[in-house]
Design a protein around this motif. Structure first.
Motif, PDB file in Angstrom:
ATOM      1  N   ASP A  40       6.107 -58.702 -79.142  1.00 15.72           N
ATOM      2  CA  ASP A  40       6.548 -57.533 -78.384  1.00 15.72           C
ATOM      3  C   ASP A  40       6.033 -57.641 -76.946  1.00 15.72           C
ATOM      4  O   ASP A  40       4.822 -57.645 -76.715  1.00 15.72           O
ATOM      5  CB  ASP A  40       6.015 -56.256 -79.041  1.00 15.72           C
ATOM      6  CG  ASP A  40       6.573 -54.988 -78.438  1.00 15.72           C
ATOM      7  OD1 ASP A  40       6.959 -55.003 -77.245  1.00 15.72           O
ATOM      8  OD2 ASP A  40       6.627 -53.979 -79.153  1.00 15.72           O
ATOM      9  N   PRO A  41       6.931 -57.753 -75.957  1.00 19.47           N
ATOM     10  CA  PRO A  41       6.489 -57.925 -74.571  1.00 19.47           C
ATOM     11  C   PRO A  41       5.789 -56.699 -73.999  1.00 19.47           C
ATOM     12  O   PRO A  41       5.112 -56.800 -72.979  1.00 19.47           O
ATOM     13  CB  PRO A  41       7.786 -58.231 -73.815  1.00 19.47           C
ATOM     14  CG  PRO A  41       8.864 -57.630 -74.649  1.00 19.47           C
ATOM     15  CD  PRO A  41       8.388 -57.706 -76.078  1.00 19.47           C
ATOM     16  N   ASP A  42       5.951 -55.546 -74.645  1.00 18.43           N
ATOM     17  CA  ASP A  42       5.308 -54.327 -74.157  1.00 18.43           C
ATOM     18  C   ASP A  42       3.872 -54.191 -74.644  1.00 18.43           C
ATOM     19  O   ASP A  42       3.147 -53.307 -74.175  1.00 18.43           O
ATOM     20  CB  ASP A  42       6.107 -53.092 -74.583  1.00 18.43           C
ATOM     21  CG  ASP A  42       7.475 -53.041 -73.919  1.00 18.43           C
ATOM     22  OD1 ASP A  42       7.599 -53.572 -72.797  1.00 18.43           O
ATOM     23  OD2 ASP A  42       8.408 -52.505 -74.535  1.00 18.43           O
ATOM     24  N   LEU A  43       3.484 -55.042 -75.587  1.00 18.89           N
ATOM     25  CA  LEU A  43       2.119 -54.978 -76.127  1.00 18.89           C
ATOM     26  C   LEU A  43       1.314 -56.172 -75.625  1.00 18.89           C
ATOM     27  O   LEU A  43       1.850 -57.282 -75.510  1.00 18.89           O
ATOM     28  CB  LEU A  43       2.148 -54.996 -77.659  1.00 18.89           C
ATOM     29  CG  LEU A  43       2.830 -53.812 -78.332  1.00 18.89           C
ATOM     30  CD1 LEU A  43       2.876 -54.028 -79.835  1.00 18.89           C
ATOM     31  CD2 LEU A  43       2.099 -52.518 -78.003  1.00 18.89           C
ATOM     32  N   PRO A  44       0.039 -55.976 -75.352  1.00 14.13           N
ATOM     33  CA  PRO A  44      -0.787 -57.117 -74.950  1.00 14.13           C
ATOM     34  C   PRO A  44      -0.975 -58.056 -76.140  1.00 14.13           C
ATOM     35  O   PRO A  44      -0.982 -57.623 -77.295  1.00 14.13           O
ATOM     36  CB  PRO A  44      -2.110 -56.480 -74.535  1.00 14.13           C
ATOM     37  CG  PRO A  44      -2.150 -55.178 -75.253  1.00 14.13           C
ATOM     38  CD  PRO A  44      -0.722 -54.725 -75.406  1.00 14.13           C
ATOM     39  N   LEU A  45      -1.095 -59.339 -75.844  1.00 16.21           N
ATOM     40  CA  LEU A  45      -1.389 -60.303 -76.907  1.00 16.21           C
ATOM     41  C   LEU A  45      -2.791 -60.022 -77.446  1.00 16.21           C
ATOM     42  O   LEU A  45      -3.662 -59.549 -76.704  1.00 16.21           O
ATOM     43  CB  LEU A  45      -1.302 -61.734 -76.379  1.00 16.21           C
ATOM     44  CG  LEU A  45       0.095 -62.224 -76.029  1.00 16.21           C
ATOM     45  CD1 LEU A  45       0.034 -63.611 -75.399  1.00 16.21           C
ATOM     46  CD2 LEU A  45       1.001 -62.235 -77.250  1.00 16.21           C
TER      47      LEU A  45
END
Length: 141
Positions: A40-45
């Motif tokens: 998910d690009p909206d969540l930090p890795l």
């Protein structure tokens, strides 16, 4: 026996092109990420701390980072020798373990003992593939 084959395209997590088919889905052979899944690009890795071993001439820097690509880009070195999963605690253990070879700061002479330790870490796999696998595991948990 599961045979590794070419993935339909590169793994979105680590870029590897080899995989295995399990129960109708493709999984990356290097990191275990399911082919087609995208973080998910909206969540930090997730945070994956590593202890890194960098060689410059006959010296090795033993340091730690949660973002090794950025960190290693800022340090002059000739070769990434290995990654070890862990943070400051593991890094400090290694500094104590190789204290007799310390040249200053986090730099150590590449002794036979340090070379053997790095060789054992390398036996587990390519550092970047290991990092991708650890990241994949953290994303799946």
């Amino acid at each position: 026996m599961v045979k590794n084959s070419a993935l339909p395209g590169p793994c979105t997590l680590c870029g590897n092109g080899r995989g295995r088919r399990v129960a109708g889905s493709w999984f990356c052979a290097a990191c275990g990420w399911r082919y087609g899944d995208v973080p998910d690009p909206d969540l930090p890795l997730p945070r994956v701390d590593v202890v890194y071993y960098l060689r410059f001439d006959r010296r090795v820097k033993i340091g730690t980072s949660m973002r090794p690509r950025q960190r290693l880009a800022s340090i002059r070195h000739e070769e990434l020798l290995a990654f070890e999963r862990g943070g400051r605690t593991i890094e400090q253990q290694r500094h104590r373990q190789f204290a007799d070879a310390r040249e200053g700061g986090e730099w150590f002479t590449l002794t036979r003992e340090l070379r053997a330790h790095v060789k054992a870490l390398r036996a587990e796999g390519d550092p970047w593939q290991l990092h991708a696998r650890w990241l994949s595991e953290a994303l799946q948990s």
